[in-house]
Enzyme design. Structure first.
Site, PDB file in Angstrom:
ATOM      1  N   SER A 118      -4.100   1.430 -10.327  1.00  0.00           N
ATOM      2  CA  SER A 118      -4.049  -0.031 -10.327  1.00  0.00           C
ATOM      3  C   SER A 118      -4.585  -0.578 -11.652  1.00  0.00           C
ATOM      4  CB  SER A 118      -4.813  -0.582  -9.124  1.00  0.00           C
ATOM      5  OG  SER A 118      -4.577  -1.955  -8.954  1.00  0.00           O
ATOM      6  N   GLU A 234       4.632   1.183 -11.380  1.00  0.00           N
ATOM      7  CA  GLU A 234       4.529   0.603 -10.033  1.00  0.00           C
ATOM      8  C   GLU A 234       3.808  -0.724 -10.154  1.00  0.00           C
ATOM      9  OE1 GLU A 234       1.561   0.090  -8.169  1.00  0.00           O
ATOM     10  OE2 GLU A 234       0.242   0.825  -9.742  1.00  0.00           O
ATOM     11  N   HIS A 302       0.557   1.227  -4.721  1.00  0.00           N
ATOM     12  CA  HIS A 302      -0.271   0.453  -3.796  1.00  0.00           C
ATOM     13  C   HIS A 302       0.106   0.620  -2.332  1.00  0.00           C
ATOM     14  CE1 HIS A 302      -1.570  -1.267  -7.565  1.00  0.00           C
ATOM     15  NE2 HIS A 302      -2.581  -1.820  -6.920  1.00  0.00           N
TER      16      HIS A 302
END
Length: 337
Positions: A118, A234, A302
């Site tokens: 992330s 992503e 995620h």
């Protein structure tokens, strides 16, 4: 490019090794104590000892420790000879605040396994760009506090960090629920497998992560090279199809994008509204992608579970086997031009 001075075999984990948890983005105060306890127990079952940075629970009005404290924990983890693996506690929004304050010479002198995902994309790619050291896009420490559906992630963790090789087949099921709020009532969805948008085997250096965070590094000294790369990207449920389109377009406009050897796209969260039909349409409109092998719906990002992908290490993709192989001992320098 991978630092040929790093002997990855010597970095592999053994029983009784220490895992140091740091919080370069948000504070660990955001993590429920039961999640922390379960994660610690998981590592004990793996034969590993968990320790925490001095400032992981500190937070300011934005939910993080100060830059100085976060950098101090990072430096301390790399300088400590007992530490073999550094795991980030949780994501956030501000790990890029640390980049200009890091002693990269210290990190390069004391290579470690470092893993997170992330917002930590900025930190991971900067460290690789400045030191040549391979780092890893994979689960946070908090991920291991998941009660159900963690088996795939643990298997990838063991194969990658204990044995140095992981053959990643698509998971049987996946989940996009808020497990950290409700561990009992989980929803697991049958996984249709990797979506092959452009067929072709891939061999190259892994680079990437969260696409919107990765693009924050554009034009800075912390931006990694895409040469001979397998680019993996992503994003979160906040990423709309139009956001993804423009972030992907920005990547294709890089001078070195023409050297990319393959692309892996992590599974989109349901709330993003991005499905495979939309994704295929976006991909088909970009001529820069026409000749590049491309897999989507891969187990990183995620949703859960999580595989582990190297930034600065070798990735091989066999399209017939639908298998992604991470091998820590292989040198990217050996790849032909």
């Amino acid at each position: 490019m991978q630092d040929e001075g790093v002997d990855m075999k010597k970095l592999l984990l053994r029983s009784s090794d220490e895992v140091r948890v740091i919080a370069p983005s948000c504070s660990m105060r955001k993590i429920d104590s039961s999640v922390i306890e379960r994660a610690q127990e998981r590592f004990r079952c793996l034969g590993l000892n968990v320790a925490f940075g001095d400032h992981v629970y500190d937070e300011d009005f934005l939910g993080s420790a100060s830059v100085d404290k976060r950098v101090a924990d990072l430096h301390a983890a790399f300088a400590d000879k007992k530490v073999k693996l550094i795991l980030t506690a949780i994501g956030g929004f501000n790990s890029n605040q640390l980049l200009q304050h890091i002693d990269y010479a210290l990190l390069k002198k004391n290579p470690k396994l470092l893993c997170g995902f992330s917002d930590v994309t900025a930190l991971l790619n900067a460290i690789h760009a400045k030191t040549g050291m391979p780092v890893f896009y994979g689960p946070h420490f908090s991920t291991f506090g998941m009660e159900k559906g963690i088996e795939f992630t643990i298997e990838c963790f063991k194969n990658t960090f204990f044995y140095g090789r992981c053959d990643i087949l698509a998971s049987e099921t996946w989940s996009d629920d808020m497990w950290f709020k409700d561990q009992e009532h989980r929803q697991f969805i049958t996984n249709p497998g990797y979506e092959i948008i452009h067929r072709g085997d891939m061999v190259g250096m892994g680079v990437g992560g969260n696409i919107s965070t990765f693009n924050l590094l554009a034009g800075t000294e912390y931006e990694p090279s895409l040469k001979k790369s397998i680019l993996f990207i992503e994003d979160t449920s906040r990423m709309s199809i139009t956001d993804f389109d423009r972030h992907l377009e920005a990547l294709t406009q890089r001078d070195d994008f023409c050297t990319v050897r393959g692309i892996l796209i992590g599974r989109f969260q349901k709330d993003s509204g991005i499905d495979m039909d939309m994704l295929r349409k976006i991909i088909s409109r970009k001529k820069a992608l026409d000749a590049i092998p491309l897999f989507a719906n891969v187990d990183f990002g995620h949703t859960t579970p999580h595989c582990i992908l190297p930034i600065g290490g070798m990735i091989r993709v066999n399209v017939d086997r639908k298998c992604i192989t991470v091998q820590l001992h292989s040198s990217v320098e050996q790849l032909p031009e």
